[in-house]
Design a protein around this motif. Structure first.
Motif, PDB file in Angstrom:
ATOM      1  N   GLU A 125      20.812  38.654  30.916  1.00  0.00           N
ATOM      2  CA  GLU A 125      20.782  39.217  29.569  1.00  0.00           C
ATOM      3  C   GLU A 125      20.896  38.113  28.527  1.00  0.00           C
ATOM      4  O   GLU A 125      21.487  37.048  28.780  1.00  0.00           O
ATOM      5  CB  GLU A 125      21.935  40.216  29.374  1.00  0.00           C
ATOM      6  CG  GLU A 125      21.956  41.369  30.366  1.00  0.00           C
ATOM      7  CD  GLU A 125      20.776  42.321  30.162  1.00  0.00           C
ATOM      8  OE1 GLU A 125      20.209  42.317  29.054  1.00  0.00           O
ATOM      9  OE2 GLU A 125      20.453  43.067  31.106  1.00  0.00           O
ATOM     10  N   VAL A 126      20.364  38.388  27.331  1.00  0.00           N
ATOM     11  CA  VAL A 126      20.448  37.438  26.224  1.00  0.00           C
ATOM     12  C   VAL A 126      21.906  37.197  25.847  1.00  0.00           C
ATOM     13  O   VAL A 126      22.325  36.059  25.577  1.00  0.00           O
ATOM     14  CB  VAL A 126      19.653  37.951  25.008  1.00  0.00           C
ATOM     15  CG1 VAL A 126      19.901  37.064  23.788  1.00  0.00           C
ATOM     16  CG2 VAL A 126      18.168  38.015  25.319  1.00  0.00           C
ATOM     17  N   SER A 127      22.690  38.273  25.844  1.00  0.00           N
ATOM     18  CA  SER A 127      24.097  38.131  25.453  1.00  0.00           C
ATOM     19  C   SER A 127      24.831  37.179  26.393  1.00  0.00           C
ATOM     20  O   SER A 127      25.676  36.383  25.954  1.00  0.00           O
ATOM     21  CB  SER A 127      24.775  39.508  25.453  1.00  0.00           C
ATOM     22  OG  SER A 127      24.687  40.119  26.736  1.00  0.00           O
ATOM     23  N   GLY A 128      24.522  37.250  27.695  1.00  0.00           N
ATOM     24  CA  GLY A 128      25.158  36.343  28.647  1.00  0.00           C
ATOM     25  C   GLY A 128      24.780  34.905  28.392  1.00  0.00           C
ATOM     26  O   GLY A 128      25.628  33.996  28.483  1.00  0.00           O
ATOM     27  N   ALA A 129      23.497  34.674  28.069  1.00  0.00           N
ATOM     28  CA  ALA A 129      23.044  33.320  27.774  1.00  0.00           C
ATOM     29  C   ALA A 129      23.713  32.783  26.517  1.00  0.00           C
ATOM     30  O   ALA A 129      24.134  31.612  26.458  1.00  0.00           O
ATOM     31  CB  ALA A 129      21.523  33.291  27.628  1.00  0.00           C
ATOM     32  N   VAL A 130      23.838  33.640  25.489  1.00  0.00           N
ATOM     33  CA  VAL A 130      24.476  33.206  24.241  1.00  0.00           C
ATOM     34  C   VAL A 130      25.957  32.901  24.471  1.00  0.00           C
ATOM     35  O   VAL A 130      26.490  31.906  23.958  1.00  0.00           O
ATOM     36  CB  VAL A 130      24.295  34.285  23.154  1.00  0.00           C
ATOM     37  CG1 VAL A 130      25.112  33.933  21.912  1.00  0.00           C
ATOM     38  CG2 VAL A 130      22.827  34.443  22.793  1.00  0.00           C
ATOM     39  N   ASP A 131      26.629  33.747  25.254  1.00  0.00           N
ATOM     40  CA  ASP A 131      28.052  33.500  25.546  1.00  0.00           C
ATOM     41  C   ASP A 131      28.231  32.164  26.263  1.00  0.00           C
ATOM     42  O   ASP A 131      29.158  31.388  25.956  1.00  0.00           O
ATOM     43  CB  ASP A 131      28.612  34.633  26.415  1.00  0.00           C
ATOM     44  CG  ASP A 131      28.724  35.944  25.651  1.00  0.00           C
ATOM     45  OD1 ASP A 131      28.701  35.901  24.406  1.00  0.00           O
ATOM     46  OD2 ASP A 131      28.823  37.002  26.306  1.00  0.00           O
ATOM     47  N   ALA A 132      27.330  31.902  27.225  1.00  0.00           N
ATOM     48  CA  ALA A 132      27.422  30.626  27.949  1.00  0.00           C
ATOM     49  C   ALA A 132      27.157  29.457  27.018  1.00  0.00           C
ATOM     50  O   ALA A 132      27.829  28.415  27.102  1.00  0.00           O
ATOM     51  CB  ALA A 132      26.419  30.619  29.107  1.00  0.00           C
ATOM     52  N   ALA A 133      26.185  29.617  26.120  1.00  0.00           N
ATOM     53  CA  ALA A 133      25.876  28.542  25.178  1.00  0.00           C
ATOM     54  C   ALA A 133      27.045  28.285  24.241  1.00  0.00           C
ATOM     55  O   ALA A 133      27.396  27.129  23.963  1.00  0.00           O
ATOM     56  CB  ALA A 133      24.630  28.908  24.376  1.00  0.00           C
ATOM     57  N   GLU A 134      27.696  29.352  23.769  1.00  0.00           N
ATOM     58  CA  GLU A 134      28.841  29.190  22.868  1.00  0.00           C
ATOM     59  C   GLU A 134      30.005  28.512  23.579  1.00  0.00           C
ATOM     60  O   GLU A 134      30.771  27.755  22.980  1.00  0.00           O
ATOM     61  CB  GLU A 134      29.275  30.555  22.334  1.00  0.00           C
ATOM     62  CG  GLU A 134      28.278  31.172  21.370  1.00  0.00           C
ATOM     63  CD  GLU A 134      28.704  32.571  20.930  1.00  0.00           C
ATOM     64  OE1 GLU A 134      29.593  33.149  21.583  1.00  0.00           O
ATOM     65  OE2 GLU A 134      28.136  33.063  19.943  1.00  0.00           O
ATOM     66  N   ALA A 135      30.144  28.803  24.867  1.00  0.00           N
ATOM     67  CA  ALA A 135      31.244  28.188  25.622  1.00  0.00           C
ATOM     68  C   ALA A 135      30.995  26.710  25.888  1.00  0.00           C
ATOM     69  O   ALA A 135      31.948  25.922  26.022  1.00  0.00           O
ATOM     70  CB  ALA A 135      31.433  28.925  26.949  1.00  0.00           C
ATOM     71  N   ASP A 136      29.703  26.328  25.948  1.00  0.00           N
ATOM     72  CA  ASP A 136      29.360  24.945  26.279  1.00  0.00           C
ATOM     73  C   ASP A 136      29.281  24.030  25.068  1.00  0.00           C
ATOM     74  O   ASP A 136      29.300  22.803  25.210  1.00  0.00           O
ATOM     75  CB  ASP A 136      28.018  24.898  27.019  1.00  0.00           C
ATOM     76  CG  ASP A 136      28.127  25.519  28.399  1.00  0.00           C
ATOM     77  OD1 ASP A 136      29.250  25.677  28.895  1.00  0.00           O
ATOM     78  OD2 ASP A 136      27.062  25.869  28.957  1.00  0.00           O
ATOM     79  N   VAL A 137      29.122  24.626  23.854  1.00  0.00           N
ATOM     80  CA  VAL A 137      28.933  23.799  22.663  1.00  0.00           C
ATOM     81  C   VAL A 137      30.148  23.905  21.773  1.00  0.00           C
ATOM     82  O   VAL A 137      31.029  24.747  21.969  1.00  0.00           O
ATOM     83  CB  VAL A 137      27.669  24.235  21.886  1.00  0.00           C
ATOM     84  CG1 VAL A 137      26.448  24.110  22.778  1.00  0.00           C
ATOM     85  CG2 VAL A 137      27.814  25.648  21.358  1.00  0.00           C
TER      86      VAL A 137
END
Length: 578
Positions: A550-562
């Motif tokens: 899901e897009v939301s999962g990708a965004v959550d992962a991106a927010e956690a990494d940056v």
């Protein structure tokens, strides 16, 4: 045994239709067959005039093709026979090649019928029924409307009782008619206009009344009773009786090459007209139409007809409507209608001696008047003006350039539009709807939230050679050099297919993001696409941890990494089409 029966049913759809046949179906089919057979007599003779043939060839074209289609076709209501559109295409194709030789003209029409049949049969066997999708509805509407006008004006010579040169250009017909105004025969005009009023009046009174037959009987009786043929009224004259004898069309390769473009146009246009009306009645009666079997049925009908003096045929709108209203439940109704034509050829042809050509012209004019799709033009004006432009282009091209040139122009422009639309897919910058994990197009949902350090984009198309450039342009529009941008998420859910060019474009996007220290994430990648990315090394290049359902999962992962930033600010991606 079941497999053998299944094969037999596929080869002869009528066998399957008769598996649960009863008295009620027989009554309906018999009623429909008699009605359509009676309707075909005057209509077939009239359409033969459009094709430039003696009227009797309209009856020939209503016999064998109708019977053959009834055995092999899948539409239970479709009434096959001569139609105005195909008749006009036949005249446009054969006229320039015949050099005024009537016998050669007839031979060429039979050869054309054979070629059309072979083409349709071959496309059906090869399962190429999808090719007809390249004839868009606006193109057909524009072509049909223009052809209807050409057909109608081509009958002026019969309606006015004057000799006019054959032409597929309305301005030439009108110019020639204006120069012969003094030669107009008043009695012929009276019979023709009177027949038009009678046909329209009966249609308004009760559509089930066979108006064409009533007009034929009435005017033939008047000509016979008052000897109008001796006062300038042109009549059909002697009509040969008997069933058509089998014969071989002239198979010279020179003629075959000359007729090939016309055979292609007639085969596709005829099939389009047929399948369009067949689908309507299949939907009403809740059964399925097999497009490829329809091609086979129409192909065999034209092939067989070519050996029995029939020019190219297809399913007709008006006859199919009458067939359905009269109670047709299976293609057995077509066999009954063919029987009526056979009896007419054997016993009744002398009755047509005093039939005036003016009434045949009137039947044609009334029939084709319903083909002018002005309502469709108004609808497209409100719904899709690009399609209206396509319809108008085909309409004008058909009137100005000619019949075959007009539809060819429409098809070419349709293909250009398809190619353009395929290579310029819709793209979107996405944001999260407040209080949800759902991401939607910001242009349509301005309240959606975005972040300056994570951008989410989507391309609504497959990723292949035609859209690879658009995909790269979508990512280029992200300001990857903006120091606040740290991650990009691509919603891949609309991508059902990816080819080698698409893989190459995705690799370039990954490299671009790496050069600018932007982390790339892919969301919603479907199984077949993921398999392709695995095989091409994209998964290894990007990293398995960058793929999310899901897009939301990708965004959550991106927010956690940056590094964290404030949310709700404008994205660096410029506006994209809604």
């Amino acid at each position: 045994m079941p497999d053998r029966m299944s094969f037999f049913s596929r080869l002869f759809p009528l066998a399957q239709q008769l598996s649960d046949y009863g008295r009620d179906q027989l009554r309906g089919d018999l009623s429909a067959g008699l009605t359509v057979g009676v309707m075909l007599i005057p209509q077939g003779m009239a359409y033969a005039l459009i094709a430039g043939l003696p009227p009797i060839y309209g009856l020939y074209a209503s016999l064998v093709p109708l019977a053959v289609y009834s055995l092999f076709g899948t539409s239970r209501q479709l009434a096959v026979g001569p139609v105005a559109m195909v008749s006009l295409l036949v005249a446009a194709a054969v006229g320039p090649l015949a050099n005024g030789d009537p016998e050669f003209y007839i031979g060429l029409t039979l050869l054309l019928s054979l070629m059309v049949g072979v083409l349709q049969f071959g496309l059906g066997v090869a399962r190429f029924g999808f090719l007809v999708n390249f004839l868009s509805h606006p193109v057909l509407s524009g072509f049909t409307s223009a052809a209807a006008l050409i057909i109608g004006f081509s009958q002026l010579k019969h309606l006015l009782g004057i000799d006019l040169p054959r032409s597929n250009y309305i301005h030439e017909i009108l110019w020639a008619a204006a120069g012969r105004v003094g030669q107009i025969d008043p009695l012929t005009v009276l019979l023709g206009v009177g027949s038009i009023l009678l046909l329209v009046g009966l249609r308004q009174l009760n559509p089930s009344i066979p108006g064409a037959l009533v007009a034929v009987m009435t005017t033939t009786g008047l000509v016979w009773a008052f000897g109008l043929d001796e006062h300038g009224v042109s009549i059909v004259g002697s009509v040969p009786g008997g069933l058509p004898a089998p014969s071989l069309p002239p198979l010279g390769m020179e003629n075959v090459w000359a007729l090939t473009p016309s055979a292609l146009a007639i085969g596709l246009v005829g099939f389009m007209e047929s399948i369009a009306v067949a689908k309507v009645y299949a939907g009403r009666h809740r059964y399925d139409i097999d497009a490829n079997q329809e091609l086979i049925g129409l192909g065999l009908a034209n092939i067989a007809g070519a050996f029995f003096s029939a020019y190219p045929t297809t399913g007709g709108f008006s006859r199919t409507a009458v067939n359905d209203e009269a109670g047709a439940r299976t293609t057995l109704a077509g066999l009954f209608a063919a029987g009526v034509i056979a009896l007419t050829l054997l016993l009744l042809t002398p009755l047509f001696y005093y039939l005036p050509n003016a009434v045949l012209a009137a039947i044609i004019m009334v029939a084709v008047s319903g083909l002018i799709e002005w309502k469709e033009a108004l609808h497209l004006w409100e719904v899709d003006r690009k399609d209206l432009g396509l319809m108008a282009l085909t309409f004008v091209a058909t009137l100005a350039l000619g019949i075959e040139e007009g539809i060819l122009a429409g098809v070419i422009v349709s293909l250009i539009v398809v190619i353009y639309q395929s290579s310029t897919p819709h793209t979107a910058l996405m944001g999260r709807l407040p209080g949800t994990d759902t991401y939607r197009n910001l242009k349509r949902n301005p309240e959606a939230l975005t972040q300056s350090n994570v951008v989410v984009v989507r391309m609504d198309a497959n990723l292949y050679f035609a859209t690879a450039s658009a995909f790269q342009d979508l990512v280029r529009r992200i300001d990857t050099q903006d120091p606040s941008l740290q991650a990009a998420v691509v919603d891949m859910y609309p991508v059902n297919r990816i080819d080698s060019t698409g893989v190459g474009a995705l690799k370039k996007v990954i490299e671009t993001c790496r050069r600018h220290n932007v982390a790339l994430y892919l969301a919603g990648v479907k199984g077949p696409v993921k398999d392709m990315l695995d095989e091409a090394g994209v998964t290894r290049m990007l990293g398995e941890d960058r793929f999310f359902f899901e897009v939301s999962g990708a965004v959550d992962a991106a927010e956690a990494d940056v590094e964290p930033t404030d949310s709700g600010v404008e994205s660096p991606l410029p506006d994209t089409p809604a």
